[in-house]
Design a protein around this motif. Structure first.
Motif, mmCIF file in Angstrom:
data_model
loop_
_atom_site.group_PDB
_atom_site.id
_atom_site.type_symbol
_atom_site.label_atom_id
_atom_site.label_comp_id
_atom_site.label_asym_id
_atom_site.label_seq_id
_atom_site.Cartn_x
_atom_site.Cartn_y
_atom_site.Cartn_z
ATOM 1 N N TYR A 279 0.829 -1.208 0.000
ATOM 2 C CA TYR A 279 0.000 0.000 0.000
ATOM 3 C C TYR A 279 0.867 1.263 0.000
ATOM 4 C CZ TYR A 279 -3.031 -3.788 1.365
ATOM 5 O OH TYR A 279 -3.693 -5.003 1.407
ATOM 6 N N GLN A 280 2.002 1.197 -0.722
ATOM 7 C CA GLN A 280 2.895 2.339 -0.950
ATOM 8 C C GLN A 280 3.413 2.952 0.361
ATOM 9 O OE1 GLN A 280 -0.510 2.635 -2.474
ATOM 10 N NE2 GLN A 280 0.383 1.119 -3.835
ATOM 11 N N ASN A 281 3.552 2.109 1.376
ATOM 12 C CA ASN A 281 4.067 2.579 2.673
ATOM 13 C C ASN A 281 3.295 3.782 3.197
ATOM 14 O OD1 ASN A 281 6.123 0.635 2.995
ATOM 15 N ND2 ASN A 281 7.485 1.783 1.656
ATOM 16 N N ARG A 282 1.989 3.750 2.982
ATOM 17 C CA ARG A 282 1.136 4.810 3.518
ATOM 18 C C ARG A 282 0.748 4.477 4.957
ATOM 19 N NH1 ARG A 282 -3.721 4.769 0.752
ATOM 20 N NH2 ARG A 282 -3.197 2.888 -0.412
ATOM 21 N N LYS A 283 0.792 5.483 5.798
ATOM 22 C CA LYS A 283 0.416 5.309 7.195
ATOM 23 C C LYS A 283 -1.074 4.963 7.285
ATOM 24 C CE LYS A 283 0.227 7.934 11.546
ATOM 25 N NZ LYS A 283 0.440 9.257 12.169
ATOM 26 N N PHE A 284 -1.442 4.145 8.285
ATOM 27 C CA PHE A 284 -2.849 3.825 8.503
ATOM 28 C C PHE A 284 -3.115 3.669 9.996
ATOM 29 C CE2 PHE A 284 -0.730 -0.271 8.244
ATOM 30 C CZ PHE A 284 -1.374 -1.059 9.182
ATOM 31 N N ILE B 118 0.276 -12.433 13.349
ATOM 32 C CA ILE B 118 0.463 -11.045 13.773
ATOM 33 C C ILE B 118 -0.876 -10.345 13.873
ATOM 34 C CG2 ILE B 118 1.413 -8.806 13.063
ATOM 35 C CD1 ILE B 118 3.795 -10.308 11.900
ATOM 36 N N ARG B 119 -1.760 -10.589 12.889
ATOM 37 C CA ARG B 119 -3.110 -10.004 12.948
ATOM 38 C C ARG B 119 -3.807 -10.392 14.247
ATOM 39 N NH1 ARG B 119 -4.230 -12.156 7.646
ATOM 40 N NH2 ARG B 119 -3.827 -10.643 5.989
ATOM 41 N N LEU B 120 -3.758 -11.682 14.567
ATOM 42 C CA LEU B 120 -4.446 -12.162 15.766
ATOM 43 C C LEU B 120 -3.835 -11.581 17.030
ATOM 44 C CD1 LEU B 120 -4.991 -15.917 14.779
ATOM 45 C CD2 LEU B 120 -6.684 -14.077 14.807
ATOM 46 N N PHE C 39 -9.114 -4.678 7.972
ATOM 47 C CA PHE C 39 -7.841 -5.043 8.578
ATOM 48 C C PHE C 39 -7.486 -6.501 8.337
ATOM 49 C CE2 PHE C 39 -5.854 -6.890 12.470
ATOM 50 C CZ PHE C 39 -4.567 -6.431 12.232
ATOM 51 N N PHE C 40 -8.448 -7.407 8.508
ATOM 52 C CA PHE C 40 -8.137 -8.837 8.422
ATOM 53 C C PHE C 40 -7.934 -9.311 6.987
ATOM 54 C CE2 PHE C 40 -9.766 -8.976 12.804
ATOM 55 C CZ PHE C 40 -8.772 -9.741 13.386
ATOM 56 N N THR C 41 -8.045 -8.424 6.019
ATOM 57 C CA THR C 41 -7.757 -8.783 4.631
ATOM 58 C C THR C 41 -6.497 -8.088 4.113
ATOM 59 O OG1 THR C 41 -9.077 -6.995 3.641
ATOM 60 C CG2 THR C 41 -10.229 -9.048 4.192
ATOM 61 N N LEU C 42 -5.817 -7.319 4.969
ATOM 62 C CA LEU C 42 -4.612 -6.616 4.527
ATOM 63 C C LEU C 42 -3.518 -7.595 4.135
ATOM 64 C CD1 LEU C 42 -4.255 -3.710 7.138
ATOM 65 C CD2 LEU C 42 -5.101 -3.556 4.796
ATOM 66 N N GLU C 43 -2.817 -7.270 3.071
ATOM 67 C CA GLU C 43 -1.680 -8.069 2.637
ATOM 68 C C GLU C 43 -0.443 -7.647 3.420
ATOM 69 O OE1 GLU C 43 -1.305 -8.041 -1.634
ATOM 70 O OE2 GLU C 43 -3.469 -7.750 -1.880
ATOM 71 N N ASN C 44 0.588 -8.482 3.350
ATOM 72 C CA ASN C 44 1.866 -8.213 4.018
ATOM 73 C C ASN C 44 1.788 -8.292 5.540
ATOM 74 O OD1 ASN C 44 2.485 -5.797 1.507
ATOM 75 N ND2 ASN C 44 3.493 -7.767 1.624
#
Length: 393
Positions: free
Chosen positions: A207-212, A284-286, A274-279
């Motif tokens: 995601y182009q190293n965009r902050k979230f 780690i998600r859990l 969030f639970f579908t984010l790549e990388n």
């Protein structure tokens, strides 16, 4: 016996989703055009200003067959006002030094300021902050960034990242207008918080190293159970993040969707689940989700005993939007909580996230309150009970 519903939300996105969910229940909910009802089961789903809290408090004390449920508590400033919450955390940590909040809530200072001329006095009260800002002026150290937030404003209003007292003075001097009589003028805010800025946010190359940041929906019901909804949103900035000390570009640093007005990106690039984010590995998600649940549990464990700033009602529920930031080490920080969250920022592509939020709310909170069995409607996203006054979770 049906449940009479008076539904009136200013946001058409929210209003229509709630209406659609209620209308799916085969006539169980009777949507009213007026707030007047002679029924024994009444649900008020209204803006905060339209709720008759005197009536709710009175009925909460009475024993009768009439059941009324509303969608907001009256007193919750200890959670929603940033300065009040910061004071609560200070008090809570003095009693519970081992609380998870010690390491998962940014260092926070409170600034009581009515005019830029009094900034020196305000910083003398916040002397620890004053000393750090003075250190930041030295050439041989790595300066610590801070972010200024208005205590009672949301939607990224008046956010400012700075390093020194002179930068802070310049911000207030430029913003204050002595001739501005507007009730919403910055001169009327008075209470501010200043937090240590988390300068190493988690960035994802996909995601182009965009902050979230994460928007987590938290549901409080009655007196008191707390649920966390796992339909978590990731809200992205428009431009790739950098840590340039010379400039503050809102499109790089501010991740609220409402702050991306000038963005060239579309809805799908700015809001994701969030639970579908790549990388991000699933483990780690859990782990991130577990941190979130523990932080929320501890917040309400403490707030429930602070009746002057947080009073749950046995005939009410409320949905909050909690904001969290993840750093590069996958550590979670609580930023703030908002009542009546802006659901429309989710957009149309992910409106199923909000629809299932309301479906779970009907199933687990509204129907049981009125004595109906849960519908057991299958949804992909679920509620997770993290705090119950009557039990140890």
């Amino acid at each position: 016996m049906s449940i009479d519903v008076y539904l009136k939300m200013e946001c058409s996105y929210t209003n229509e989703l709630i209406r659609n969910v209620l209308e799916e229940e085969n006539g169980l909910f009777n949507l009213m055009n007026s707030s007047t009802s002679n029924g024994d089961n009444i649900l008020y789903w209204l803006e905060y200003e339209d709720i008759d809290f005197d009536m709710l408090y009175r009925l909460a004390k009475e024993s009768n067959n009439k059941k009324i449920l509303a969608n907001s508590y009256c007193i919750r400033k200890g959670l929603l006002r940033k300065a009040n919450f910061a004071l609560f955390v200070q008090k809570y940590l003095s009693k519970r030094p081992d609380s998870i909040l010690r390491n998962h809530y940014p260092e926070t200072h409170i600034l009581d300021l009515s005019h830029p001329d009094y900034l020196d006095e305000a910083l003398n009260e916040a002397f620890e902050l004053r000393d750090i800002l003075q250190e930041n002026t030295k050439e041989d150290i790595e300066p610590i960034p801070f972010i200024l937030k208005a205590s009672i404003l949301d939607k990224a209003s008046e956010l400012f990242i700075f390093y020194t007292q002179s930068q802070l003075e310049e911000f207030f001097t430029n913003k204050y207008d002595e001739n501005d009589d507007d009730d919403d003028s910055i001169a009327n805010i008075r209470e501010w918080i200043i937090q240590r800025y988390i300068k190493n946010p988690k960035l994802l190359s996909t995601y182009q190293n965009r902050k979230f940041h994460l928007r987590v929906y938290v549901i409080a019901e009655r007196n008191l159970r707390i649920y966390v909804y796992d339909g978590i949103l990731a809200l992205f900035a428009s431009l790739s993040y950098n840590n340039d000390k010379q400039s503050f570009d809102r499109l790089r640093h501010i991740t609220n969707t409402c702050a991306q007005i000038d963005s060239q990106l579309n809805e799908n690039d700015l809001v994701k689940e969030f639970f579908t984010l790549e990388n991000i590995d699933n483990d780690i998600r859990l782990n991130i989700f577990e941190q979130i649940k523990l932080i929320i549990k501890d917040i309400f464990t403490g707030l429930h005993n602070e009746i002057t700033i947080f009073q749950p009602l046995k005939n009410a529920f409320e949905i909050y939007g909690f904001d969290f930031l993840i750093n590069e080490n996958n550590e979670v920080y609580f930023l703030e909580a908002n009542a009546y969250p802006d659901f429309k920022q989710t957009g149309n592509l992910l409106n199923i996230v909000i629809k299932e939020l309301f479906q779970n709310l009907v199933q687990y909170i509204i129907l049981p309150y009125f004595g109906y069995q849960q519908i057991n409607k299958i949804t992909q996203r679920k509620f997770h009970l993290v705090y119950d006054k009557q039990k140890t979770i």
